[in-house]
Write a protein that holds these residues in place. Structure first.
Motif, short mmCIF file in Angstrom:
data_model
loop_
_atom_site.label_atom_id
_atom_site.label_comp_id
_atom_site.label_asym_id
_atom_site.label_seq_id
_atom_site.Cartn_x
_atom_site.Cartn_y
_atom_site.Cartn_z
N THR B 3 29.10 -26.77 18.35
CA THR B 3 28.43 -25.87 17.41
C THR B 3 27.47 -24.94 18.15
O THR B 3 27.02 -25.23 19.26
N ARG B 5 23.89 -23.23 18.70
CA ARG B 5 22.56 -23.82 18.54
C ARG B 5 21.50 -22.80 18.12
O ARG B 5 21.53 -21.65 18.56
N ILE B 6 20.57 -23.29 17.32
CA ILE B 6 19.41 -22.49 16.92
C ILE B 6 18.16 -23.19 17.46
O ILE B 6 17.92 -24.35 17.18
N ASP B 45 18.23 -27.35 16.28
CA ASP B 45 19.14 -28.03 17.21
C ASP B 45 18.46 -28.41 18.52
O ASP B 45 18.92 -29.33 19.20
N TYR B 213 23.42 -13.75 13.75
CA TYR B 213 24.88 -13.66 13.67
C TYR B 213 25.42 -12.74 14.76
O TYR B 213 26.36 -13.08 15.49
N ILE B 237 15.18 -22.78 9.00
CA ILE B 237 16.36 -23.15 9.78
C ILE B 237 17.57 -23.40 8.86
O ILE B 237 18.66 -22.88 9.13
N LYS B 241 21.17 -21.44 9.02
CA LYS B 241 22.46 -22.12 9.24
C LYS B 241 23.43 -21.86 8.10
O LYS B 241 24.63 -21.69 8.33
N ARG B 245 27.02 -20.21 8.68
CA ARG B 245 28.24 -20.96 8.31
C ARG B 245 29.08 -20.13 7.34
O ARG B 245 30.31 -20.09 7.46
N VAL B 251 28.10 -24.13 12.91
CA VAL B 251 26.74 -24.64 13.13
C VAL B 251 26.64 -26.05 12.57
O VAL B 251 27.43 -26.46 11.73
N ARG B 252 25.66 -26.77 13.05
CA ARG B 252 25.45 -28.14 12.61
C ARG B 252 24.59 -28.13 11.35
O ARG B 252 23.48 -27.59 11.36
N ILE B 253 25.12 -28.67 10.28
CA ILE B 253 24.33 -28.76 9.05
C ILE B 253 23.86 -30.20 8.93
O ILE B 253 24.65 -31.14 8.99
#
Lengths: 202, 261
Positions: B3, B5-6, B45, B213, B237, B241, B245, B251-253
């Motif tokens: 994924t 990262r943020i 993240d 994005y 955050i 995300k 998405r 991305v990791r939710i």
């Protein structure tokens, strides 16, 4: 008491703090007597393979690790602590590992879509019913940071797989030994769940 | 699939967050550990601390911040600012940092990056590059000392060289864009990301979710760093995300699943 083996590399505080956060007592040590007496042993790891092996030898820890694995008590390897269990690695030349798990440690082949290191959160697919993953969803995201992956000779010990260009063994499980490429101590709630499970395992 | 990262970034001076944070939920928005904990809850993240402490004596306050953070936050933490020696790195890792970011010291002595990578592994060595467009617009120059000093280095070539020396990641800040909130320098980010085969973190200039994005899609970044849009709650955050998405970025939710504690 959980003994976290300190061989002079990397971030061990996070590992011990994560165990504390889930209610398990853990000590960071390189005292072989403490390791031998511990009910559970963790081999963590960040660093270069060759340097880490050299440090394990310098501090006289190799025998303690073998003894811990053979004793049948719960043993957890993390990241480099997974790779060190294997026969050999190709990191910065060829290095012999502990040889506890037959197999090799290989580098990812970098490509346009495969940057090396593999760094960040990626999904982990469960391949067995390894009790350390109790309560952890299949396909959950875990934090990885590594350039090398393990290739066990015996594929039946692969507990989870992850895809990064190729599908690789992101953790292994053999008897009392579980070792993972991802960092449970850095994987927020799923990671803490694994660490809690480890503290109550066997 | 890996994924994107943020990474919220906190500027820390003498142990306190500077540039301001306005979380309503915090007792003390100046305490980096409180802010780190809030971002952890939100599902950031990674975290980045930039130590901008002026004096050497105050350096130890960052160790205290990292130690207290590592006791509460179980996510990756990078620390940058003033990392000059192998001992600096060891001390930060011992305090609980996972990665260190090296900037000026790498320019002054590139071999330092090689030594650090061999000693601690490439994965914990981030090289930070502060880059600025040349007046003629043909290249990006590298700056040091927090952007005050120009060098003769070309940012894209420098990034490649640092990869060869063992950097595990490039933290790329556009000095032209930094603080303007008009978006990352996408040309710079794409040029570096297309040249190196290690992850690239885009930094400098984010003001909207669309900028994040664009950083991933046009800039080809592997991670995005942002400060003020998160600190001042322009966006959270989870909002960032969800936005990404919806537009097809992986991305990791973080679900509401049971915490391991």
């Amino acid at each position: 008491m959980i003994a976290i083996i300190d061989y002079g590399m990397g971030n061990l505080r996070s590992v011990s703090k994560a165990f504390e956060a889930v209610g398990h007592r853990a000590v960071v040590t390189r005292n072989t007597r403490v390791i031998d007496d511990a009910s559970r042993v963790v081999l963590p790891g960040v660093g270069a393979f060759g340097d880490c092996m050299a440090n394990l030898e310098r501090y006289g820890l190799v025998q303690s690790i073998r003894k811990s694995v053979q004793s049948g008590k719960p043993f957890l390897g993390i990241c480099l602590g997974l790779q060190l269990l294997f026969t050999e690695s190709e990191e910065f030349g060829r290095h012999e590992g502990l040889g506890i798990i037959p197999g090799r440690v290989r580098r990812f082949a970098a490509g346009p879509a495969v940057k090396v290191p593999h760094m960040g959160w990626n999904q982990v697919t469960l391949r067995t019913d390894c009790p350390l993953f109790d309560g952890v969803g299949d396909g959950a995201d875990w934090y990885f940071v590594h350039s090398y992956f393990v290739e066990p000779v015996d594929p039946s010990i692969i507990a989870t797989t992850t895809t990064y260009g190729i599908s690789f063994a992101s953790s292994i499980w053999r008897d009392n030994v579980v070792a993972c490429q991802f960092h449970p101590e850095k994987s927020q709630s799923v990671g803490l769940r694994l660490m809690r499970n480890f503290g109550g395992w066997l | 699939m890996l994924t994107k990262r943020i990474i919220p970034c906190l500027d820390v001076k003498d142990g306190r967050v500077v540039k301001g944070v306005s979380f309503v939920a915090l007792r003390d928005a100046g305490d980096p550990v409180e802010v780190a904990t809030a971002y952890d809850r939100e599902g950031a993240d990674e975290l980045c601390f930039l130590d901008i402490t002026a004096s050497h004596e105050n350096r130890k306050t960052i160790f205290d911040v990292v130690e207290r953070t590592a006791a509460r936050v179980f996510m990756p933490v990078t620390v940058g600012g003033g990392v000059r020696t192998i001992e600096d790195i060891r001390a930060l890792l011992n305090a609980g940092a996972d990665k260190v970011s090296i900037n000026t010291a790498a320019v002054q002595r590139p071999e330092f990056v090689k030594e650090a990578a061999q000693r601690f592994g490439t994965q914990c060595i981030v090289v930070a590059i502060d880059a600025k467009h040349d007046p003629d617009g043909t290249r990006w120059g590298v700056f040091t000392h927090g952007g005050r000093n120009a060098t003769a280095l070309d940012a894209v070539e420098w990034a490649k060289r640092m990869e060869d020396y063992g950097a595990g990641e490039i933290l790329l800040t556009s000095m032209d864009q930094d603080g303007r909130q008009s978006g990352y320098d996408l040309g710079l980010t794409a040029a570096v990301s297309g040249t190196v085969s290690i992850p690239v973190i885009a930094s400098g200039g984010v003001g909207t979710l669309e900028h994040l994005y664009q950083g991933f899609v046009s800039g080809k970044a592997d991670a995005v760093l942002a400060a003020s849009i998160f600190h001042f709650r322009t966006f959270t955050i989870p909002q960032a995300k969800a936005f990404l998405r919806e537009r097809g970025v992986s991305v990791r939710i973080v679900s509401g699943e049971e915490d391991g504690r």
